[in-house]
Write an enzyme that holds these catalytic residues in place. Structure first.
Site, short mmCIF file in Angstrom:
data_model
loop_
_atom_site.label_atom_id
_atom_site.label_comp_id
_atom_site.label_asym_id
_atom_site.label_seq_id
_atom_site.Cartn_x
_atom_site.Cartn_y
_atom_site.Cartn_z
N LYS A 218 0.56 -1.34 -0.03
CA LYS A 218 -0.21 0.06 0.06
C LYS A 218 0.98 0.96 0.07
O LYS A 218 0.72 2.22 -1.02
CB LYS A 218 -0.65 0.24 1.32
N CYS A 288 -18.65 4.77 6.42
CA CYS A 288 -18.27 3.35 6.35
C CYS A 288 -17.74 2.47 7.36
O CYS A 288 -16.52 2.46 7.35
CB CYS A 288 -17.82 2.44 5.27
N CYS A 295 -24.85 3.12 8.26
CA CYS A 295 -25.79 3.09 7.58
C CYS A 295 -27.16 3.93 6.94
O CYS A 295 -27.33 4.02 5.93
CB CYS A 295 -26.29 1.16 7.64
N CYS A 298 -25.57 6.66 4.63
CA CYS A 298 -25.71 6.56 3.13
C CYS A 298 -26.11 6.39 2.18
O CYS A 298 -27.40 5.09 2.24
CB CYS A 298 -25.19 4.74 3.99
N CYS A 304 -26.31 -1.83 -0.97
CA CYS A 304 -25.55 -2.50 -0.58
C CYS A 304 -25.94 -3.63 -0.05
O CYS A 304 -26.32 -3.84 0.87
CB CYS A 304 -24.41 -1.59 0.83
#
Length: 310
Positions: A218, A288, A295, A298, A304
């Site tokens: 990463k 998230c 949620c 969102c 999702c």
């Protein structure tokens, strides 16, 4: 009789020409058809023959896929189409995440690796500072990483200055980043390698970057993007890993960030690779969340799988 001889000769020439006509001409106006090719001749002619081969008792259809050579391109050949798996509703999910991230007010937007280096430093020093901030950021919140970088820069953050700093002092400067004792060791070792092998600069390839102590995939991909301006791959941290699995953006569940990176790169268009890390990291910091994701707030709640309990 001369006239009859002339007619017979003409007829003989016409029959001879029809029998010697090359393959692929098809039927003549008078009903004449070219003779069927033998097996060897058909193989030699390849795809040039368009007339059906007659007198075959059991015809077999053979479909051959091949890559056309330069000479064959543009002659009716089509490129092979390999079906690529992609997640359901991913494009709408991405649009929704962009909308939720439009304010750019997550910690990563203000304190990420691209904001931790000294913009007035020489290019080589800037690249070194980018790498160092990424090494410090592992298992550490952006706010803590930014604080450590600020203290290091106040003393003049270069390869030489780090090598001249004793371990105890360096530890105090970077504390309380995660695993700070190990990072002191890795920073010293990596800085020595950069001075000896790269003239104080950082490598310009992922393979060389991940070979440095304390530098993972990463960090390497982010260093390539921020320090060198090259998109070498998708940088996947715990946020990207978590969200990709919640949205089912991987064909099957993945167990590590590196496995997630490989799964995402199989289908995600390359032009989105540079965007996806910052987008999802901020989304993971604000909405998230690792525990108790928000949620209800969102836009992807109905799209999702994790929010729907699937």
């Amino acid at each position: 009789i001369p006239q009859e001889s002339s007619m017979n000769a003409l007829s003989t020439r016409m029959v001879t020409r029809s029998r010697t006509r090359g393959p692929g001409t098809g039927s003549r106006a008078g009903g004449e058809e070219s003779a069927p090719l033998g097996r060897g001749e058909a193989a030699a002619e390849g795809g040039k023959c368009h007339s059906p081969v007659k007198r075959q008792r059991k015809p077999h259809r053979l479909h051959v896929a091949y890559e056309a050579s330069d000479g064959e391109k543009g002659e009716g050949t089509e490129p092979l189409k390999v079906p690529v798996w992609e997640p359901q509703d991913w494009q709408q999910q991405l649009v929704n995440i962009r909308t939720m991230r439009s304010k750019k007010d997550a910690p990563v937007d203000q304190l990420g690796a691209e904001h931790c280096y000294d913009p007035g430093a020489p290019p080589k020093v800037r690249r070194y500072q980018v790498l160092l901030s990424l090494m410090l950021s592992s298992q550490t919140k952006d706010q803590v990483t930014a604080g450590a970088m600020q203290r290091l820069r106040a003393r003049g953050l270069t390869v030489d200055s780090i090598l001249q700093t004793d371990d105890s002092t360096l530890g105090k400067l970077i504390y309380p980043v995660g695993f700070w004792r190990n990072k002191v060791k890795y920073i010293k070792q990596t800085s020595a390698i950069l001075q000896q092998r790269y003239g104080g600069d950082i490598p310009a390839s992922v393979a060389e970057l991940v070979a440095l102590p304390g530098v993972g995939p990463k960090m390497a991909h982010l260093a390539m993007a921020v320090a060198w301006g090259t998109v070498s791959g998708i940088a996947v941290d715990t946020h990207v890993h978590r969200i990709a699995n919640r949205l089912r953006w991987t064909k099957k569940a993945t167990k590590s960030p590196e496995e997630t990176r490989a799964a995402l790169e199989e289908w995600l268009p390359r032009e989105l690779w540079s965007e996806i890390n910052g987008l999802l990291v901020g989304f993971g910091q604000q909405t998230c969340l690792p525990m108790h994701p928000r949620c209800q707030a969102c836009l992807n709640q109905s799209l999702c799988p994790a929010a729907r309990g699937l």
